[in-house]
Design a protein around this motif. Structure first.
Motif, PDB file in Angstrom:
ATOM      1  N   ALA A   2       0.841  -1.186   0.000  1.00 61.53           N
ATOM      2  CA  ALA A   2       0.000   0.000   0.000  1.00 61.53           C
ATOM      3  C   ALA A   2       0.881   1.242   0.000  1.00 61.53           C
ATOM      4  O   ALA A   2       2.008   1.206   0.483  1.00 61.53           O
ATOM      5  CB  ALA A   2      -0.904   0.003   1.219  1.00 61.53           C
ATOM      6  N   LEU A   4       0.988   5.417   0.920  1.00 56.54           N
ATOM      7  CA  LEU A   4       0.385   6.587   1.550  1.00 56.54           C
ATOM      8  C   LEU A   4       0.997   7.819   0.903  1.00 56.54           C
ATOM      9  O   LEU A   4       2.212   8.011   0.939  1.00 56.54           O
ATOM     10  CB  LEU A   4       0.649   6.614   3.058  1.00 56.54           C
ATOM     11  CG  LEU A   4       0.099   7.830   3.803  1.00 56.54           C
ATOM     12  CD1 LEU A   4      -1.430   7.854   3.724  1.00 56.54           C
ATOM     13  CD2 LEU A   4       0.558   7.824   5.248  1.00 56.54           C
ATOM     14  N   LYS A  27       0.647   4.334  -8.350  1.00 55.22           N
ATOM     15  CA  LYS A  27      -0.405   3.318  -8.347  1.00 55.22           C
ATOM     16  C   LYS A  27       0.064   1.945  -8.802  1.00 55.22           C
ATOM     17  O   LYS A  27      -0.560   0.948  -8.463  1.00 55.22           O
ATOM     18  CB  LYS A  27      -1.625   3.784  -9.137  1.00 55.22           C
ATOM     19  CG  LYS A  27      -1.448   3.936 -10.613  1.00 55.22           C
ATOM     20  CD  LYS A  27      -2.737   4.486 -11.227  1.00 55.22           C
ATOM     21  CE  LYS A  27      -2.570   4.700 -12.716  1.00 55.22           C
ATOM     22  NZ  LYS A  27      -3.784   5.269 -13.303  1.00 55.22           N
ATOM     23  N   ASP A  31      -2.313  -0.173  -3.747  1.00 54.83           N
ATOM     24  CA  ASP A  31      -3.422   0.729  -3.430  1.00 54.83           C
ATOM     25  C   ASP A  31      -2.888   2.061  -2.909  1.00 54.83           C
ATOM     26  O   ASP A  31      -2.030   2.085  -2.034  1.00 54.83           O
ATOM     27  CB  ASP A  31      -4.335   0.116  -2.376  1.00 54.83           C
ATOM     28  CG  ASP A  31      -5.106  -1.084  -2.903  1.00 54.83           C
ATOM     29  OD1 ASP A  31      -5.224  -1.222  -4.133  1.00 54.83           O
ATOM     30  OD2 ASP A  31      -5.588  -1.875  -2.072  1.00 54.83           O
ATOM     31  N   THR A  33      -3.509   5.476  -0.956  1.00 54.37           N
ATOM     32  CA  THR A  33      -4.309   6.239  -0.008  1.00 54.37           C
ATOM     33  C   THR A  33      -3.735   7.648   0.036  1.00 54.37           C
ATOM     34  O   THR A  33      -2.535   7.823   0.231  1.00 54.37           O
ATOM     35  CB  THR A  33      -4.246   5.616   1.407  1.00 54.37           C
ATOM     36  OG1 THR A  33      -4.802   4.308   1.351  1.00 54.37           O
ATOM     37  CG2 THR A  33      -5.029   6.453   2.409  1.00 54.37           C
ATOM     38  N   ALA A  49     -10.178  12.622  -4.154  1.00 56.02           N
ATOM     39  CA  ALA A  49     -10.937  11.383  -4.330  1.00 56.02           C
ATOM     40  C   ALA A  49     -11.340  11.146  -5.780  1.00 56.02           C
ATOM     41  O   ALA A  49     -11.635  10.015  -6.158  1.00 56.02           O
ATOM     42  CB  ALA A  49     -12.166  11.401  -3.438  1.00 56.02           C
ATOM     43  N   VAL A  54      -6.742   6.550  -7.032  1.00 58.16           N
ATOM     44  CA  VAL A  54      -6.843   6.754  -5.586  1.00 58.16           C
ATOM     45  C   VAL A  54      -7.853   5.754  -5.035  1.00 58.16           C
ATOM     46  O   VAL A  54      -9.004   5.703  -5.462  1.00 58.16           O
ATOM     47  CB  VAL A  54      -7.282   8.201  -5.245  1.00 58.16           C
ATOM     48  CG1 VAL A  54      -7.577   8.347  -3.761  1.00 58.16           C
ATOM     49  CG2 VAL A  54      -6.196   9.178  -5.666  1.00 58.16           C
ATOM     50  N   THR A  55      -7.399   4.955  -4.071  1.00 54.56           N
ATOM     51  CA  THR A  55      -8.247   3.935  -3.466  1.00 54.56           C
ATOM     52  C   THR A  55      -9.013   4.484  -2.273  1.00 54.56           C
ATOM     53  O   THR A  55     -10.169   4.129  -2.045  1.00 54.56           O
ATOM     54  CB  THR A  55      -7.383   2.742  -3.005  1.00 54.56           C
ATOM     55  OG1 THR A  55      -6.626   2.278  -4.116  1.00 54.56           O
ATOM     56  CG2 THR A  55      -8.212   1.618  -2.457  1.00 54.56           C
ATOM     57  N   LYS A  56      -8.359   5.342  -1.505  1.00 53.54           N
ATOM     58  CA  LYS A  56      -8.938   5.837  -0.258  1.00 53.54           C
ATOM     59  C   LYS A  56      -8.383   7.233   0.015  1.00 53.54           C
ATOM     60  O   LYS A  56      -7.245   7.524  -0.344  1.00 53.54           O
ATOM     61  CB  LYS A  56      -8.540   4.880   0.861  1.00 53.54           C
ATOM     62  CG  LYS A  56      -9.118   5.135   2.210  1.00 53.54           C
ATOM     63  CD  LYS A  56      -8.622   4.020   3.140  1.00 53.54           C
ATOM     64  CE  LYS A  56      -9.266   4.037   4.470  1.00 53.54           C
ATOM     65  NZ  LYS A  56      -8.759   2.962   5.325  1.00 53.54           N
ATOM     66  N   VAL A  57      -9.175   8.068   0.678  1.00 46.56           N
ATOM     67  CA  VAL A  57      -8.725   9.405   1.071  1.00 46.56           C
ATOM     68  C   VAL A  57      -8.964   9.574   2.565  1.00 46.56           C
ATOM     69  O   VAL A  57     -10.053   9.296   3.062  1.00 46.56           O
ATOM     70  CB  VAL A  57      -9.460  10.515   0.289  1.00 46.56           C
ATOM     71  CG1 VAL A  57      -9.021  11.890   0.764  1.00 46.56           C
ATOM     72  CG2 VAL A  57      -9.235  10.370  -1.205  1.00 46.56           C
ATOM     73  N   LEU A  58      -7.930  10.020   3.263  1.00 50.20           N
ATOM     74  CA  LEU A  58      -8.025  10.335   4.681  1.00 50.20           C
ATOM     75  C   LEU A  58      -7.912  11.846   4.839  1.00 50.20           C
ATOM     76  O   LEU A  58      -7.137  12.485   4.116  1.00 50.20           O
ATOM     77  CB  LEU A  58      -6.900   9.655   5.466  1.00 50.20           C
ATOM     78  CG  LEU A  58      -6.791   8.139   5.331  1.00 50.20           C
ATOM     79  CD1 LEU A  58      -5.553   7.646   6.056  1.00 50.20           C
ATOM     80  CD2 LEU A  58      -8.037   7.470   5.878  1.00 50.20           C
TER      81      LEU A  58
END
Length: 82
Positions: A2, A4, A27, A31, A33, A49, A54-58
């Protein structure tokens, strides 16, 4: 694996071009994030997003992150690592 990725945000606005190019490069590693950090980061996170790959956004939105200092962001990343 993954990945970040810390979004490039200036005055609450996402640097879409730079962030999209970085996501495109990352990518293939796994994944992706995206972490949107800043005093105002919600809008930038919403825009991040929409980037392909992009798999996830924090989102971490707090005045603490408004000065773009490494120490608070490093502590946040360390806390997310668990």
């Amino acid at each position: 694996m993954a990945v970040l990725l810390i979004a490039e945000i200036t005055d609450g606005a996402l640097s879409m071009d730079a962030t999209a190019k970085t996501v495109s490069a990352a990518k293939s590693l796994g994944d992706v994030t995206v972490l949107a950090v800043g005093a105002s980061a919600k809008d930038a996170a919403a825009e991040a997003a929409t980037i392909d790959g992009v798999t996830k956004v924090l989102v971490a939105e707090d005045d603490l992150y408004g000065h773009r200092l490494a120490e608070p962001v490093a502590a946040l990343i360390a806390a997310l690592a668990g």
